[in-house]
Design a protein around this motif. Structure first.
Motif, mmCIF file in Angstrom:
data_model
loop_
_atom_site.group_PDB
_atom_site.id
_atom_site.type_symbol
_atom_site.label_atom_id
_atom_site.label_comp_id
_atom_site.label_asym_id
_atom_site.label_seq_id
_atom_site.Cartn_x
_atom_site.Cartn_y
_atom_site.Cartn_z
ATOM 1 N N ARG A 111 -3.222 -18.051 2.521
ATOM 2 C CA ARG A 111 -2.631 -16.970 1.920
ATOM 3 C C ARG A 111 -1.700 -16.348 2.944
ATOM 4 O O ARG A 111 -2.253 -16.059 4.261
ATOM 5 C CB ARG A 111 -3.646 -15.857 1.216
ATOM 6 C CG ARG A 111 -3.990 -16.423 -0.095
ATOM 7 C CD ARG A 111 -4.888 -15.435 -0.671
ATOM 8 N NE ARG A 111 -4.169 -14.330 -1.241
ATOM 9 C CZ ARG A 111 -3.475 -14.474 -2.418
ATOM 10 N NH1 ARG A 111 -3.252 -15.794 -3.185
ATOM 11 N NH2 ARG A 111 -2.829 -13.250 -3.078
ATOM 12 N N GLU A 113 0.546 -13.054 4.642
ATOM 13 C CA GLU A 113 0.625 -11.567 4.427
ATOM 14 C C GLU A 113 2.051 -11.184 4.789
ATOM 15 O O GLU A 113 2.772 -11.480 5.534
ATOM 16 C CB GLU A 113 -0.332 -10.868 5.375
ATOM 17 C CG GLU A 113 -0.137 -9.185 5.000
ATOM 18 C CD GLU A 113 -1.213 -8.479 6.034
ATOM 19 O OE1 GLU A 113 -1.158 -7.276 6.224
ATOM 20 O OE2 GLU A 113 -2.271 -9.002 6.373
ATOM 21 N N ASP A 115 4.751 -8.966 5.985
ATOM 22 C CA ASP A 115 5.001 -8.001 7.009
ATOM 23 C C ASP A 115 6.249 -6.964 6.739
ATOM 24 O O ASP A 115 7.234 -6.994 5.591
ATOM 25 C CB ASP A 115 5.240 -8.478 8.344
ATOM 26 C CG ASP A 115 6.252 -9.434 8.470
ATOM 27 O OD1 ASP A 115 7.618 -9.285 7.716
ATOM 28 O OD2 ASP A 115 6.697 -10.021 9.340
ATOM 29 N N ALA A 116 6.268 -5.992 7.476
ATOM 30 C CA ALA A 116 7.346 -4.817 7.209
ATOM 31 C C ALA A 116 8.938 -5.507 7.382
ATOM 32 O O ALA A 116 9.688 -5.137 6.683
ATOM 33 C CB ALA A 116 7.336 -3.849 8.569
ATOM 34 N N THR A 134 6.138 -5.816 -0.871
ATOM 35 C CA THR A 134 5.346 -4.776 -0.396
ATOM 36 C C THR A 134 4.667 -5.192 0.828
ATOM 37 O O THR A 134 3.794 -6.393 1.030
ATOM 38 C CB THR A 134 4.377 -3.920 -1.444
ATOM 39 O OG1 THR A 134 3.380 -5.060 -1.674
ATOM 40 C CG2 THR A 134 5.261 -3.739 -2.508
ATOM 41 N N VAL A 135 4.517 -4.333 1.989
ATOM 42 C CA VAL A 135 3.672 -4.800 3.080
ATOM 43 C C VAL A 135 2.228 -4.669 2.992
ATOM 44 O O VAL A 135 1.898 -3.945 2.241
ATOM 45 C CB VAL A 135 3.993 -3.299 4.207
ATOM 46 C CG1 VAL A 135 3.184 -3.764 5.276
ATOM 47 C CG2 VAL A 135 5.491 -3.276 4.536
ATOM 48 N N GLY A 136 1.705 -5.892 3.509
ATOM 49 C CA GLY A 136 0.260 -6.113 3.138
ATOM 50 C C GLY A 136 0.029 -6.982 1.952
ATOM 51 O O GLY A 136 -1.215 -7.653 1.844
ATOM 52 N N ALA A 137 1.000 -7.176 1.037
ATOM 53 C CA ALA A 137 0.835 -8.002 -0.162
ATOM 54 C C ALA A 137 0.622 -9.521 0.598
ATOM 55 O O ALA A 137 1.007 -10.068 1.542
ATOM 56 C CB ALA A 137 1.881 -7.922 -1.057
ATOM 57 N N LYS A 138 -0.280 -10.422 -0.339
ATOM 58 C CA LYS A 138 -0.263 -11.691 0.372
ATOM 59 C C LYS A 138 -0.068 -12.747 -0.958
ATOM 60 O O LYS A 138 -0.500 -12.474 -2.140
ATOM 61 C CB LYS A 138 -1.985 -11.832 0.693
ATOM 62 C CG LYS A 138 -2.354 -11.047 1.997
ATOM 63 C CD LYS A 138 -3.757 -11.233 2.434
ATOM 64 C CE LYS A 138 -3.949 -10.418 3.421
ATOM 65 N NZ LYS A 138 -5.590 -10.963 3.993
ATOM 66 N N TRP A 163 5.272 -16.437 10.816
ATOM 67 C CA TRP A 163 3.927 -16.708 10.368
ATOM 68 C C TRP A 163 3.470 -18.158 11.001
ATOM 69 O O TRP A 163 2.216 -18.222 11.691
ATOM 70 C CB TRP A 163 3.539 -16.846 9.041
ATOM 71 C CG TRP A 163 2.557 -17.518 8.409
ATOM 72 C CD1 TRP A 163 0.971 -16.999 8.532
ATOM 73 C CD2 TRP A 163 2.175 -18.763 7.992
ATOM 74 N NE1 TRP A 163 -0.003 -17.777 7.933
ATOM 75 C CE2 TRP A 163 0.626 -18.952 7.689
ATOM 76 C CE3 TRP A 163 2.923 -19.935 7.660
ATOM 77 C CZ2 TRP A 163 0.313 -20.155 7.269
ATOM 78 C CZ3 TRP A 163 2.437 -21.161 7.141
ATOM 79 C CH2 TRP A 163 1.087 -21.332 6.896
#
Length: 427
Positions: A111, A113, A115-116, A134-138, A163
């Motif tokens: 998965r 993540e 990022d901004a 959205t930031v943090g969604a995986k 990544w």
């Protein structure tokens, strides 16, 4: 002459003769004991041209190339000069990601993540992207590949680059893209970004065909690019493939690969199609670049339609013409073994060989001592002696993985060079 002098002269003649004979015997022994030259397989023909001709409806301008892996190149059109690739660059992004993080078909993988930067890039109005991240969604690696390849998301291309390298920028990944291109022999290709938005990312149709053949060996990639659409959990709307009209075109069996369009690039397309011929279903690969309509064309939207229509015509013509053709017959003389000293032994095919090709296509023919389909090349050493009918190597028709190979045998008894040949050798 006194008797004593005659006897002395006779002895000297006998000694001289003995010395000469000894030297001659020594020289002959040295010649005979010298290591024999390396044997070589010599092909009777390097190519075979299929009877007939195929009229391929190439575009009026730009460049294109078509190939059937295993059979070889079908045709090349236009000057192969580096031009912007647009989003076709994402094929290399996917290739590099999958090389570093392999996936099997339907394996979701790790998965990743958001990022901004990926969220911010999703607000750009003048490039293709996934909105609503959205930031943090995986999301799984497989779902990220779908976002990359189906709607051609630039922000996901950059996210995957960061990544893959664990970096805050895409520079390290771009270096990997260029290294992969070099490894594949893409000598006229330069990558400057992972999405293809940058006009400095340039290539040729022939180079991109090399990438297409390599990446289509990846099972997960093949599955993704064949999807007309996909639903990703967590995204508000389904992903719609920019190549959907070709993927759904009846009777053409098109299964990808990637569209691209931009003002610098015009319309670009890398495609894959299939056709069943007898008991085989070969892959047909093609690329077309630098397709442009006349007049205003914001973001090259109409040029994208043009490259897809021009490619459809080429695909249809190639699929219609593609068929199985006999190339080599069982018992046919296909070359000889050279012993390096002037001696030759004929080589014959032990089976018929047919190739899948179009009329007029030139097929490569090679001899080798390797074993197994499509290998050719070097393998076990050639024997110095063998009975007629002994298999000593392979004949390969075509080029690359999937080429057709059959065993070859000596058509007469194979023997070592004669004493006379060894004695009189000059090398």
């Amino acid at each position: 002459m006194p008797e004593t002098s005659r006897r002395g002269l006779g002895r000297r003649v006998k000694v001289g003769t003995s010395v000469v004979l000894l030297l001659a015997a020594t020289a002959a022994g040295v010649q005979f004991l010298r290591p024999l030259p390396e044997q070589r397989l010599v092909s009777a023909q390097d190519t075979h041209t299929v009877d007939g001709t195929t009229a391929i409806p190439w575009p009026a301008k730009g460049q294109a190339a078509v190939r059937v892996p295993g059979s070889g190149d079908i045709g090349v059109f236009g000057e192969q000069k580096p031009v912007p690739t647009a989003s076709v660059a994402k094929v290399m992004t996917a290739y590099v990601v999958l090389k570093g993080h392999p996936l099997r078909k339907n394996d979701p993988g790790p998965r990743i993540e958001v990022d901004a930067k990926a969220v911010a890039d999703g607000t750009s109005e003048h490039e293709s992207r996934i909105v609503g991240l959205t930031v943090g969604a995986k999301y799984s690696q497989l779902d990220m590949l779908k976002m990359l390849m189906i709607p051609s998301a630039n922000n996901v291309a950059r996210l995957l680059a960061r990544w893959d390298t664990g970096s805050d920028s895409e520079a390290a990944f771009v270096a990997k893209m260029n290294a992969a291109a070099k490894e594949l022999g893409m000598d006229d290709t330069t990558y400057t970004d992972p999405s293809g938005l940058d006009a400095g990312t340039v290539s040729t149709a022939v180079d991109q065909l090399k990438l297409a053949e390599a990446v289509m060996k990846e099972e997960a990639f093949r599955a993704v690019v064949a999807m007309p659409n996909a639903t990703i959990e967590g995204l508000p709307t389904p992903l719609i493939n920019n190549n959907g009209n070709l993927l759904l075109a009846p009777g053409l069996s098109i299964k990808g690969i990637k569209t691209g369009s931009s003002t610098p690039a015009g319309g670009t397309l890398m495609w894959a199609a299939y056709k069943t011929v007898g008991g085989e279903t070969p892959l047909i690969l093609g690329t077309m670049m630098d397709q442009r309509v006349d007049g205003p064309d914001p973001d090259a939207a109409n040029s994208l339609l043009l490259v897809k229509e021009n490619s459809r015509k080429v695909i249809e013509a190639v699929r219609t013409a593609l068929g199985s053709t006999p190339v080599i017959r069982k018992g046919q003389l296909v070359g000889h073994i050279s012993d390096g000293l002037g001696g030759t032994t004929p080589l014959v095919a032990t089976k018929d060989v047919a190739a899948i090709a179009v009329p007029g296509q030139r097929l490569r023919i090679t001899l080798g001592t390797g074993t197994g389909t499509g290998t050719g090349g070097k393998g076990k050493p050639l024997p110095r002696e063998a009975k007629a009918g002994t298999e000593v190597g392979v004949l390969t028709v075509g080029d690359g993985a999937g080429a057709k190979s059959v065993p070859i045998a000596v058509g007469a008894e194979l023997t070592e060079p004669s004493f006379g040949a060894r004695l009189t050798r000059l090398s």
